[in-house]
Design a protein around this motif. Structure first.
Motif, PDB file in Angstrom:
ATOM      1  N   HIS A 187       0.706  -1.008   0.274  1.00  0.00           N
ATOM      2  CA  HIS A 187       0.610   0.152   0.387  1.00  0.00           C
ATOM      3  C   HIS A 187       0.845   1.476   0.115  1.00  0.00           C
ATOM      4  O   HIS A 187       2.058   1.285   0.954  1.00  0.00           O
ATOM      5  CB  HIS A 187      -1.034   0.173   1.373  1.00  0.00           C
ATOM      6  CG  HIS A 187      -2.038   0.776   1.203  1.00  0.00           C
ATOM      7  ND1 HIS A 187      -1.625   2.399   1.470  1.00  0.00           N
ATOM      8  CD2 HIS A 187      -3.371   0.952   1.135  1.00  0.00           C
ATOM      9  CE1 HIS A 187      -3.316   3.119   1.169  1.00  0.00           C
ATOM     10  NE2 HIS A 187      -3.976   2.084   0.914  1.00  0.00           N
ATOM     11  N   PRO A 188       0.937   2.177  -1.389  1.00  0.00           N
ATOM     12  CA  PRO A 188       1.823   3.279  -1.002  1.00  0.00           C
ATOM     13  C   PRO A 188       1.382   4.846  -0.159  1.00  0.00           C
ATOM     14  O   PRO A 188       2.704   5.329   0.026  1.00  0.00           O
ATOM     15  CB  PRO A 188       0.988   4.181  -2.719  1.00  0.00           C
ATOM     16  CG  PRO A 188      -0.318   3.591  -2.759  1.00  0.00           C
ATOM     17  CD  PRO A 188      -0.132   2.135  -2.454  1.00  0.00           C
ATOM     18  N   ILE A 189       0.255   4.265   0.786  1.00  0.00           N
ATOM     19  CA  ILE A 189       0.253   5.352   1.963  1.00  0.00           C
ATOM     20  C   ILE A 189       0.396   4.572   2.737  1.00  0.00           C
ATOM     21  O   ILE A 189       1.577   5.309   4.069  1.00  0.00           O
ATOM     22  CB  ILE A 189      -1.170   5.635   1.947  1.00  0.00           C
ATOM     23  CG1 ILE A 189      -1.595   6.450   0.971  1.00  0.00           C
ATOM     24  CG2 ILE A 189      -1.747   6.441   3.051  1.00  0.00           C
ATOM     25  CD1 ILE A 189      -3.242   6.919   0.449  1.00  0.00           C
ATOM     26  N   SER A 190      -0.184   3.097   3.231  1.00  0.00           N
ATOM     27  CA  SER A 190       0.314   3.516   4.676  1.00  0.00           C
ATOM     28  C   SER A 190       1.923   2.383   4.740  1.00  0.00           C
ATOM     29  O   SER A 190       2.386   1.656   6.208  1.00  0.00           O
ATOM     30  CB  SER A 190      -0.777   2.446   5.302  1.00  0.00           C
ATOM     31  OG  SER A 190      -0.500   0.552   4.090  1.00  0.00           O
ATOM     32  N   LYS A 191       2.238   2.082   3.766  1.00  0.00           N
ATOM     33  CA  LYS A 191       3.796   1.353   3.377  1.00  0.00           C
ATOM     34  C   LYS A 191       3.717  -0.315   4.200  1.00  0.00           C
ATOM     35  O   LYS A 191       4.370  -1.195   4.013  1.00  0.00           O
ATOM     36  CB  LYS A 191       4.944   1.849   4.662  1.00  0.00           C
ATOM     37  CG  LYS A 191       4.746   3.358   3.732  1.00  0.00           C
ATOM     38  CD  LYS A 191       5.245   3.840   2.415  1.00  0.00           C
ATOM     39  CE  LYS A 191       5.292   5.173   2.143  1.00  0.00           C
ATOM     40  NZ  LYS A 191       5.385   5.223   0.483  1.00  0.00           N
ATOM     41  N   GLU A 192       1.924  -0.138   3.983  1.00  0.00           N
ATOM     42  CA  GLU A 192       2.456  -2.231   4.467  1.00  0.00           C
ATOM     43  C   GLU A 192       2.525  -2.893   3.981  1.00  0.00           C
ATOM     44  O   GLU A 192       2.108  -2.731   2.072  1.00  0.00           O
ATOM     45  CB  GLU A 192       0.359  -2.151   5.056  1.00  0.00           C
ATOM     46  CG  GLU A 192       0.027  -1.352   5.960  1.00  0.00           C
ATOM     47  CD  GLU A 192      -1.505  -2.257   6.537  1.00  0.00           C
ATOM     48  OE1 GLU A 192      -2.009  -3.108   6.557  1.00  0.00           O
ATOM     49  OE2 GLU A 192      -2.176  -0.979   6.276  1.00  0.00           O
TER      50      GLU A 192
END
Length: 279
Positions: free
Chosen positions: A33-38
């Motif tokens: 995920h590009p926002i949470s970096k998960e």
């Protein structure tokens, strides 16, 4: 977490399968995920993987924020074939032990029977020794975490040093052994948190001074959760797969100090890996 999709992809490629995770399942798919970096590392069946390969070749939808990919490389699982002869645990659920009540952490402690432990040869021996006022001999491992069942919960039970924690274990043996599922057992094992925060592969937060008082069968051969190599006379090499799985948390080695109280004349050994060494 991973900073980029490429890093997540690399994590999947570098993942080494292990018997205790999905029975040796490969990492053959990942999502980021590009926002949470998960970064999720996954295993798909052969049929699902065929469909995933086809989807990766297609243009993605801007409505779906996740980035995904597949990894078709197959890596060998070094520990998927159990050795013919072994002692201790070779996975979180596969153990060969001479402990009368088995390894307590199998099944995440769900199979522990307090009555079995109270009637175990170890418990009966310590009962006699303590009743006779025998001075038990302390042994310490300066960078290791020993398993055991908590006769005194460690979170909030603060001690200034490992020496004080060891003495608390001795004092517990001399006190009333009543109340709680395991408080009817003597203390023969202890662990002490030596840093501001101490890692454990569980849901709790452990902080400086936490002193866990524990009981385990055959404490002269303790079940070891984690250990830093060459930290003391009894330390051995930390398991590589555990170190890889908890790379960040274990970057500075094991933060725990552990010890046992043994009858006079009983030799201390290096111990064996317990189930938690595979968590």
């Amino acid at each position: 977490d991973q900073p980029t999709a490429a890093d997540c992809c690399r994590s999947c490629r570098e993942y080494e399968p292990s018997l205790d995770v999905g029975g040796g399942a490969q990492c053959n798919a990942w999502v980021w995920h590009p926002i949470s970096k998960e970064c999720w590392l996954k295993h798909q069946s052969a049929d699902d993987l065929v469909h995933s390969v086809a989807r990766v070749a297609q243009a993605g939808s801007p409505a779906v924020p996740w980035h995904s990919g597949v990894n078709l490389e197959v890596k060998p699982c070094a520990d998927c074939v159990p050795p013919a002869v072994y002692s201790g645990c070779i996975s979180k659920d596969v153990c060969n032990t001479s402990r009368a009540c088995g390894s307590p952490a199998v099944g995440a402690y769900s199979k522990v029977v307090p009555g079995c432990l109270e009637q175990s040869p170890t418990a009966k021996l310590y009962e006699k020794l303590l009743a006779a006022g025998t001075q038990l001999v302390g042994h310490v491992d300066l960078a290791a975490d020993y398993d055991g069942l908590g006769v005194r919960w460690g979170i909030g039970h603060k001690k200034q040093s490992w020496h004080a924690c060891e003495e608390a274990c001795r004092a517990f043996n001399r006190g009333p052994l009543t109340g709680g599922p395991f408080k009817g057992l003597p203390c023969n094992t202890w662990t002490w948190c030596s840093r501001q925060a101490c890692f454990e592969p569980d849901a709790h937060k452990h902080s400086l001074g936490d002193c866990w008082l524990k009981y385990q069968e055959l404490p002269q051969s303790p079940e070891v959760n984690m250990r830093t190599p060459s930290a003391s006379a009894t330390s051995g090499p930390m398991r590589p797969s555990f170190l890889r799985r908890h790379k960040r948390a274990m970057a500075d080695g094991c933060p725990w100090v552990s010890g046992v109280l043994l009858p006079p004349g009983v030799a201390m050994t290096n111990g064996t890996w317990g189930p938690r060494a595979y968590w």
